[in-house]
Design a protein around this motif. Structure first.
Motif, PDB file in Angstrom:
ATOM      1  N   GLY A 165       0.821  -1.213   0.000  1.00  0.00           N
ATOM      2  CA  GLY A 165       0.000   0.000   0.000  1.00  0.00           C
ATOM      3  C   GLY A 165       0.853   1.261   0.000  1.00  0.00           C
ATOM      4  O   GLY A 165       0.357   2.350   0.257  1.00  0.00           O
ATOM      5  N   ILE A 166       2.157   1.119  -0.293  1.00  0.00           N
ATOM      6  CA  ILE A 166       3.051   2.279  -0.249  1.00  0.00           C
ATOM      7  C   ILE A 166       3.751   2.458  -1.595  1.00  0.00           C
ATOM      8  O   ILE A 166       4.326   1.516  -2.141  1.00  0.00           O
ATOM      9  N   LYS A 167       3.667   3.680  -2.136  1.00  0.00           N
ATOM     10  CA  LYS A 167       4.184   3.899  -3.489  1.00  0.00           C
ATOM     11  C   LYS A 167       5.498   4.680  -3.523  1.00  0.00           C
ATOM     12  O   LYS A 167       6.365   4.388  -4.331  1.00  0.00           O
ATOM     13  N   SER A 168       5.642   5.702  -2.684  1.00  0.00           N
ATOM     14  CA  SER A 168       6.825   6.564  -2.790  1.00  0.00           C
ATOM     15  C   SER A 168       8.062   5.871  -2.224  1.00  0.00           C
ATOM     16  O   SER A 168       7.962   5.001  -1.350  1.00  0.00           O
ATOM     17  N   GLY A 171       8.435   6.479   1.458  1.00  0.00           N
ATOM     18  CA  GLY A 171       7.500   5.653   2.230  1.00  0.00           C
ATOM     19  C   GLY A 171       7.998   4.217   2.329  1.00  0.00           C
ATOM     20  O   GLY A 171       7.955   3.603   3.390  1.00  0.00           O
TER      21      GLY A 171
END
Lengths: 190, 233
Positions: A165-168, A171
């Protein structure tokens, strides 16, 4: 996941005191008077807290030396020589604040379960790719390092983001530190 | 259970705020005076020179995430849109971001936990990016739109190298990072962190997200198409 905390002591004050401090619905407590039971249980989801009064018997020290895969916590009620202190994952002192004791045990608990859970979330290969992403490598470099195509790298990246659920990148860096995939000192993207 | 609220010209603002108190923030961006006494939507629209349908549209969007068909954006709505967006920027810069920053810093100072330090660094970076974006809008985009809008009355053609096309899709990054932060807090930040930190931060991020969402919608779906119309004049 339920975690078992086995407390080895002859003192009710210590047992009930620790139980009170560590109380949480994630934990199951058990009181044991005899350290011999330690050998029967090498379950990763158990934390053993041992009152060092029980260690005056040298047989018990030998027993602990054999249980290297256990999560063993020393409750230091009296002084224990420092060469023996190394046998334990962590040490709790009798005069420590409840918050500190809680913090130490919870940290041990999180380390154990997180590692298993990350493996469940991400595949070994994805963890390898994640390590390189958060170390600042570009897609092309990752492809070269792992001997795979850029497209495969992109697919791994997509799957990692979907699963976590983390893209960057920043993150993902935090995710990797929280899951002990890299250490705080290794972070370059924050 | 709360009854759903029906939005029409006679709906009282007090009922709307009581139903969803967070909407006060967006009302403030429109310069609507609080307390609202017994005023209804058409009173407020008249008092603040806002297109009534626009006001109903924004309330519906905030409360129900619904886009009402009654509202067709008008060129003259640009004035209120710019007012809203500028006030919103001010609110973010002067209040919302410093407020969240304070929550994180205070917790870090108290605990010195590595996990909080990570969140602190992430938010600082995010904060910086968002402020740069707002700065760009305040310095370049909004003055351009104002100039373009004013030129319509004077019937003169303005020359500019800039066009609003360049400004599309600027918001995706901002939403992506906010979402990452929420997921880290909800899914991964361990239970060893100071107990109410996660909750306090999440509640504030919820407000920030809602405000940003309305902000992006107004810019991308209403303001930009209107400006593109103006550019085609």
């Amino acid at each position: 996941m339920q975690m078992k905390i086995k407390i080895y002591t002859n003192s009710d004050i210590i047992y009930y005191g620790l139980k009170e401090i560590l109380y949480s619905n994630q934990f199951n407590f058990e009181l044991l008077n005899n350290i011999k039971d330690l050998a029967n249980c090498d379950d990763a989801s158990t934390i053993h807290i041992i009152d060092n009064v029980l260690l005056f018997d040298t047989h018990n020290i030998d027993l602990i030396k054999r249980c290297t895969s256990h999560n063993i916590v020393l409750l230091q009620t009296t002084y224990l020589q420092s060469s023996l202190q190394n046998l334990f994952n962590i040490i709790i002192n009798l005069d420590e604040k409840d918050e500190t004791i809680k913090f130490k045990i919870f940290k041990l608990f999180n380390n154990k379960t997180d590692h298993q859970q990350t493996n469940a979330i991400l595949s070994e290969r994805e963890i390898e790719v994640l390590k390189l992403i958060v170390s600042g490598y570009q897609n092309k470099e990752i492809a070269d390092k792992l001997n795979i195509s850029i497209n495969t790298v992109l697919t791994h990246r997509k799957n990692i983001s979907q699963k976590t659920g983390i893209k960057s990148v920043s993150g993902l860096t935090i995710f990797a530190v929280l899951k002990n995939i890299i250490s705080l000192e290794e972070t370059t993207n924050l | 259970m709360k009854k759903p609220i029906i939005i029409n010209n006679d709906t009282k603002l007090s009922d709307i705020i009581s139903f969803y108190p967070f909407i006060i923030t967006q009302f403030e961006h429109l310069n609507i005076n609080i307390p609202v006494e017994e005023k209804n939507i058409s009173d407020i629209a008249k008092e603040n020179k806002i297109n009534t349908n626009f006001l109903k549209f924004i309330i519906e969007y905030i409360l129900n995430n619904k886009i009402i068909e009654q509202y067709t954006p008008q060129i003259d709505d640009i004035t209120i849109l710019l007012l809203y967006l500028k006030n919103n920027h001010d609110y973010f810069i002067k209040y919302m971001f410093p407020h969240i920053d304070k929550i994180i810093n205070k917790t870090y100072d108290e605990t010195h936990q590595d996990e909080i330090l990570l969140i602190k660094k992430f938010f600082q970076e995010y904060n910086k990016e968002v402020l740069e974006h707002f700065e760009y809008e305040n310095q370049i985009v909004f003055p351009y739109i104002t100039k373009l809008y004013n030129s319509i009355d004077k019937k003169e053609k303005i020359t500019s190298d800039y066009c609003v096309e360049e400004y599309k899709n600027h918001h995706d990054d901002i939403e992506e990072k906010l979402n990452d932060l929420k997921n880290l807090l909800i899914k991964y930040l361990p239970s060893t962190i100071k107990s109410d930190f996660r909750k306090r931060l999440l509640f504030n991020l919820y407000q920030l997200e809602k405000d940003l969402d309305v902000h992006s919608y107004l810019e991308d779906k209403i303001l930009i198409p209107l400006v593109e119309k103006l550019e085609a004049y």
